[in-house]
Design an enzyme around this catalytic site. Structure first.
Site, PDB file in Angstrom:
ATOM      1  CD  GLU A 301      53.955 -54.456  38.875  1.00  0.00           C
ATOM      2  OE1 GLU A 301      53.200 -54.965  38.035  1.00  0.00           O
ATOM      3  OE2 GLU A 301      53.752 -53.330  39.365  1.00  0.00           O
ATOM      4  CD1 TRP A 304      50.080 -54.793  40.203  1.00  0.00           C
ATOM      5  CD2 TRP A 304      48.016 -55.046  39.367  1.00  0.00           C
ATOM      6  NE1 TRP A 304      49.433 -53.579  40.275  1.00  0.00           N
ATOM      7  CE2 TRP A 304      48.165 -53.706  39.767  1.00  0.00           C
ATOM      8  CE3 TRP A 304      46.792 -55.439  38.813  1.00  0.00           C
ATOM      9  CZ2 TRP A 304      47.152 -52.755  39.625  1.00  0.00           C
ATOM     10  CZ3 TRP A 304      45.770 -54.504  38.674  1.00  0.00           C
ATOM     11  CH2 TRP A 304      45.965 -53.181  39.087  1.00  0.00           C
ATOM     12  CD1 TRP A 332      33.335 -54.755  20.682  1.00  0.00           C
ATOM     13  CD2 TRP A 332      35.237 -53.597  20.634  1.00  0.00           C
ATOM     14  NE1 TRP A 332      33.770 -54.617  21.981  1.00  0.00           N
ATOM     15  CE2 TRP A 332      34.940 -53.910  21.980  1.00  0.00           C
ATOM     16  CE3 TRP A 332      36.400 -52.861  20.365  1.00  0.00           C
ATOM     17  CZ2 TRP A 332      35.745 -53.530  23.044  1.00  0.00           C
ATOM     18  CZ3 TRP A 332      37.202 -52.487  21.432  1.00  0.00           C
ATOM     19  CH2 TRP A 332      36.880 -52.810  22.744  1.00  0.00           C
ATOM     20  CG  ASN A 367      53.460 -54.322  32.142  1.00  0.00           C
ATOM     21  OD1 ASN A 367      52.462 -54.961  31.815  1.00  0.00           O
ATOM     22  ND2 ASN A 367      53.393 -53.265  32.936  1.00  0.00           N
ATOM     23  CD1 TRP A 385      37.670 -55.941  25.232  1.00  0.00           C
ATOM     24  CD2 TRP A 385      38.639 -57.840  25.874  1.00  0.00           C
ATOM     25  NE1 TRP A 385      36.754 -56.653  25.975  1.00  0.00           N
ATOM     26  CE2 TRP A 385      37.332 -57.822  26.387  1.00  0.00           C
ATOM     27  CE3 TRP A 385      39.438 -58.947  26.153  1.00  0.00           C
ATOM     28  CZ2 TRP A 385      36.795 -58.857  27.158  1.00  0.00           C
ATOM     29  CZ3 TRP A 385      38.912 -59.990  26.921  1.00  0.00           C
ATOM     30  CH2 TRP A 385      37.606 -59.938  27.413  1.00  0.00           C
ATOM     31  CD1 TRP A 408      45.280 -59.179  26.365  1.00  0.00           C
ATOM     32  CD2 TRP A 408      44.593 -57.468  25.081  1.00  0.00           C
ATOM     33  NE1 TRP A 408      46.156 -59.045  25.314  1.00  0.00           N
ATOM     34  CE2 TRP A 408      45.761 -58.019  24.512  1.00  0.00           C
ATOM     35  CE3 TRP A 408      43.987 -56.386  24.442  1.00  0.00           C
ATOM     36  CZ2 TRP A 408      46.331 -57.520  23.333  1.00  0.00           C
ATOM     37  CZ3 TRP A 408      44.556 -55.889  23.269  1.00  0.00           C
ATOM     38  CH2 TRP A 408      45.707 -56.449  22.728  1.00  0.00           C
TER      39      TRP A 408
HETATM   40  P1  FAD Z   1      58.283 -58.223  36.193  1.00  0.00           P
HETATM   41  O1  FAD Z   1      58.095 -56.765  36.093  1.00  0.00           O
HETATM   42  O2  FAD Z   1      59.629 -58.710  36.523  1.00  0.00           O
HETATM   43  O3  FAD Z   1      57.213 -58.749  37.245  1.00  0.00           O
HETATM   44  C1  FAD Z   1      57.375 -59.980  37.953  1.00  0.00           C
HETATM   45  C2  FAD Z   1      56.148 -60.834  37.789  1.00  0.00           C
HETATM   46  O4  FAD Z   1      54.994 -60.172  38.291  1.00  0.00           O
HETATM   47  C3  FAD Z   1      55.816 -61.165  36.341  1.00  0.00           C
HETATM   48  O5  FAD Z   1      56.572 -62.229  35.869  1.00  0.00           O
HETATM   49  C4  FAD Z   1      54.333 -61.464  36.423  1.00  0.00           C
HETATM   50  O6  FAD Z   1      54.083 -62.765  36.848  1.00  0.00           O
HETATM   51  C5  FAD Z   1      53.865 -60.487  37.490  1.00  0.00           C
HETATM   52  N1  FAD Z   1      53.377 -59.268  36.841  1.00  0.00           N
HETATM   53  C6  FAD Z   1      54.093 -58.184  36.457  1.00  0.00           C
HETATM   54  N2  FAD Z   1      53.281 -57.250  35.926  1.00  0.00           N
HETATM   55  C7  FAD Z   1      52.035 -57.764  35.955  1.00  0.00           C
HETATM   56  C8  FAD Z   1      50.762 -57.287  35.546  1.00  0.00           C
HETATM   57  N3  FAD Z   1      50.600 -56.086  35.016  1.00  0.00           N
HETATM   58  N4  FAD Z   1      49.702 -58.085  35.717  1.00  0.00           N
HETATM   59  C9  FAD Z   1      49.826 -59.303  36.272  1.00  0.00           C
HETATM   60  N5  FAD Z   1      51.008 -59.813  36.691  1.00  0.00           N
HETATM   61  C10 FAD Z   1      52.093 -59.056  36.526  1.00  0.00           C
HETATM   62  N6  FAD Z   1      51.577 -61.456  32.048  1.00  0.00           N
HETATM   63  C11 FAD Z   1      51.672 -62.795  31.965  1.00  0.00           C
HETATM   64  O7  FAD Z   1      52.347 -63.413  32.795  1.00  0.00           O
HETATM   65  N7  FAD Z   1      51.015 -63.490  30.983  1.00  0.00           N
HETATM   66  C12 FAD Z   1      50.238 -62.873  30.046  1.00  0.00           C
HETATM   67  O8  FAD Z   1      49.635 -63.547  29.199  1.00  0.00           O
HETATM   68  C13 FAD Z   1      50.164 -61.449  30.089  1.00  0.00           C
HETATM   69  N8  FAD Z   1      49.456 -60.765  29.160  1.00  0.00           N
HETATM   70  C14 FAD Z   1      49.397 -59.384  29.215  1.00  0.00           C
HETATM   71  C15 FAD Z   1      48.644 -58.692  28.267  1.00  0.00           C
HETATM   72  C16 FAD Z   1      48.575 -57.301  28.300  1.00  0.00           C
HETATM   73  C17 FAD Z   1      47.743 -56.564  27.281  1.00  0.00           C
HETATM   74  C18 FAD Z   1      49.279 -56.600  29.303  1.00  0.00           C
HETATM   75  C19 FAD Z   1      49.222 -55.092  29.363  1.00  0.00           C
HETATM   76  C20 FAD Z   1      50.013 -57.279  30.255  1.00  0.00           C
HETATM   77  C21 FAD Z   1      50.075 -58.670  30.243  1.00  0.00           C
HETATM   78  N9  FAD Z   1      50.810 -59.394  31.216  1.00  0.00           N
HETATM   79  C22 FAD Z   1      50.866 -60.757  31.145  1.00  0.00           C
HETATM   80  C23 FAD Z   1      51.369 -58.710  32.404  1.00  0.00           C
HETATM   81  C24 FAD Z   1      52.830 -58.236  32.269  1.00  0.00           C
HETATM   82  O9  FAD Z   1      53.008 -57.540  31.080  1.00  0.00           O
HETATM   83  C25 FAD Z   1      53.835 -59.381  32.331  1.00  0.00           C
HETATM   84  O10 FAD Z   1      53.579 -60.210  33.440  1.00  0.00           O
HETATM   85  C26 FAD Z   1      55.265 -58.853  32.463  1.00  0.00           C
HETATM   86  O11 FAD Z   1      55.569 -58.006  31.392  1.00  0.00           O
HETATM   87  C27 FAD Z   1      56.225 -60.009  32.505  1.00  0.00           C
HETATM   88  O12 FAD Z   1      57.550 -59.565  32.488  1.00  0.00           O
HETATM   89  P2  FAD Z   1      58.469 -59.767  33.758  1.00  0.00           P
HETATM   90  O13 FAD Z   1      58.412 -61.169  34.225  1.00  0.00           O
HETATM   91  O14 FAD Z   1      59.802 -59.223  33.410  1.00  0.00           O
HETATM   92  O15 FAD Z   1      57.752 -58.836  34.822  1.00  0.00           O
END
Ligand code: FAD
Length: 507
Positions: A301, A304, A332, A367, A385, A408
């Site tokens: 992650e 990602w 849209w 997420n 979006w 997005w």
């Molecule tokens: P964990 O599951 O603990 O993951 C650890 C770290 O990995 C996160 O803190 C984050 O930095 C990174 N990560 C995890 N999942 C993703 C992912 N899918 N894409 C990129 N990095 C990821 N994340 C943001 O940090 N900022 C945003 O503005 C943001 N907007 C989002 C908008 C949408 C529509 C979606 C679907 C996802 C978005 N995310 C965003 C990605 C993700 O949802 C969050 O990073 C995650 O939910 C953060 O929670 P966590 O720290 O507990 O994640």
């Protein structure tokens, strides 16, 4: 202009060939989204010179335009700056706060403080890259040094290319290429102390920036939920490693449990660096092999996040325009009523409403639920979006231009390595699968708290007696679905199929 009085005397400086070998001229460390002391290469390098260090943060909304910090991020920023100032003070230093044009303020301050150089952590947003270039030029004219450091990412975007030398467009090969690189070097310890300048520049009072809400005070729950700042980030990481890491691979998709790290706002503001997380997780899985699967899944992650930055760096229009240009032609809709229902968590889909209310309340959403809420907006409702992206930008404490835009676009199907356009999340099945007992919905949608698990994700299908027993009157205490799932799905597929066809035709 910024100094309380005259510049410091150059007592300790040794002159040799007309140059300072050990200059006492201060180094300005310009903080931005790197609000920490540990694993901060720019600060570390400045401290290592032994000369005085002036840490400075500048509030400048202009270059970011529409992407100036949103409301929730401003709340976070205020608290994070306060924490950073406290941490600096423990080392005999402090944080100087100034408002205005980044380049002009830094150049003025450098001149007034007779600074040797400005050190900073590089950014990847298109507007901040422009500012960095202008700063470089401005400082050169002022005969002040300028050094840019990494620290926000594990891998710099220029350092990963495919076999043709091009940036990656698909996550899996990008991830593999990152893994083939040497493991990230060890994280740097925070400087034990920082030499103070003989006189500190003037600073602005944080309160005068109006970053925090007062009337209404919408940050109450955020305050209870989060601890912005570097020690809050470290506590979050330690707690996650102790309690969440081993089970992460299985629990990361369940919004009803505390199964993810919730490090995202800390990462977004740079209160902790990815290298620190990487090493802590690797160490923890080495100590307890049972954590290995969770650690692999978690680090994936983190990559990602790296991929999002890679995309933003190589495709600077990512926040505004579809990565796949053919998606610009999608028909849209502008529907302010539907948008308001979505924003307020009143769509009639319990999982979606729970997510949007969680977002409003604590500035964060799980997420899995981000994906489902985003899909409802840009697929069922065919609202652009970018409109959802802007809402998230304003309301998320972890708002991050790269992650938000890439995610997005992933949901909309227009992004790199995106969900295929025909994937329209079913908000009912997603609820049943990932919140099987309905506890997440009960927590955030109290009007459904008494609904039994088997009906909580589709209350409109529940027998009248069940609704009565749960105190739910559809259309009164809880809305009916804003659009029937099958209808929304059909419309989305038609609109998206037209785009795919148009895209093919125009090639
Ligand atoms: P964990 O599951 O603990 O993951 C650890 C770290 O990995 C996160 O803190 C984050 O930095 C990174 N990560 C995890 N999942 C993703 C992912 N899918 N894409 C990129 N990095 C990821 N994340 C943001 O940090 N900022 C945003 O503005 C943001 N907007 C989002 C908008 C949408 C529509 C979606 C679907 C996802 C978005 N995310 C965003 C990605 C993700 O949802 C969050 O990073 C995650 O939910 C953060 O929670 P966590 O720290 O507990 O994640």
């Amino acid at each position: 202009m910024y100094l309380n009085s005259a510049p410091p005397p150059q007592k300790n400086s040794i002159q040799y060939d007309g140059r300072d070998l050990m200059s006492n001229r201060p180094i300005l460390v310009w903080f931005r989204r790197d609000l920490r002391l540990a694993d901060h290469p720019a600060l570390d390098a400045a401290a290592a010179t032994g000369t005085p260090v002036i840490p400075v943060y500048i509030l400048d909304d202009a270059p970011a335009g529409a992407w100036a910090l949103g409301g929730a991020s401003r709340w976070w920023l205020a608290n994070s700056l306060r924490a950073l100032d406290g941490d600096l003070r423990e080392r005999g230093s402090r944080l100087i706060l100034l408002k205005g044009d980044n380049v002009a303020v830094l150049c003025d301050l450098a001149r007034a403080a007779n600074a040797e150089a400005v050190y900073f952590t590089r950014g990847y947003e298109p507007f901040i890259r422009t500012v960095e270039m202008a700063l470089h030029v401005g400082l050169k004219e002022a005969d002040v040094g300028c050094r840019r450091f990494g620290g926000h990412l594990l891998v710099e975007p220029e350092a990963v290319v495919n076999k043709s030398g091009e940036p990656f467009k698909v996550f899996t090969p990008f991830h593999k290429a990152c893994q083939a690189k040497p493991t990230p070097s060890s994280a740097l310890a925070p400087p034990a102390e920082l030499t103070a300048p003989a006189r500190w520049p003037k600073t602005e009072p944080l309160a005068s920036w109006g970053l925090e809400p007062s009337k209404p005070d919408w940050a109450k729950e955020m305050r209870q939920f989060w601890t912005p700042g570097e020690s809050g980030a470290q506590q979050r990481l330690d707690a996650f490693i102790g309690k969440g890491l081993a089970a992460y691979a299985g629990s990361r998709n369940s919004p009803d449990i505390d199964g993810t790290s919730r490090l995202s706002p800390h990462l977004a503001f740079g209160e902790i660096g990815p290298r620190q997380i990487w090493h802590a997780v690797e160490r923890a899985s080495g100590e307890h092999p049972a954590r290995q699967r969770g650690a692999d899944s978690f680090i994936r992650e983190l990559y990602w996040r790296e991929f999002s930055y890679h995309l933003l760096f190589h495709c600077p229009h990512l926040p505004e325009k579809p990565f796949r240009p053919e998606f610009a032609a999608l028909p849209w809709k502008q529907d302010s009523q539907a948008l308001a229902a979505w924003q307020q968590g009143k769509t009639g889909y319990p999982l979606v409403d729970a997510g949007l209310r969680q977002l409003w309340s604590i500035g964060w959403m799980h997420n899995r639920v981000r994906m489902v809420t985003a899909s409802l907006l840009c697929k069922h409702l065919l609202i652009p979006w970018q409109t959802g992206e802007e809402w998230f930008w304003d309301t998320l404490v972890d708002a991050d231009l790269a992650n938000n835009a890439a995610s997005w676009q992933w949901v909309a199907g227009s992004g790199a390595d995106a969900a295929p356009y025909f994937r329209v999340f079913n908000p009912i099945l997603q609820g049943k699968k990932f919140d099987p007992k309905g506890n997440y919905v009960r927590r955030w949608v109290p009007e459904l708290a008494e609904m039994p698990a088997e009906h909580i994700h589709a209350p409109w299908d529940a027998p009248e007696a069940v609704l009565r027993e749960a105190g739910v009157t559809l259309g009164v205490t809880y809305p009916r679905p804003i659009i029937a799932h099958e209808e929304g799905r059909r419309q989305a597929l038609e609109a998206y199929a037209a785009v795919k066809t148009a895209g093919r035709d125009s090639v």
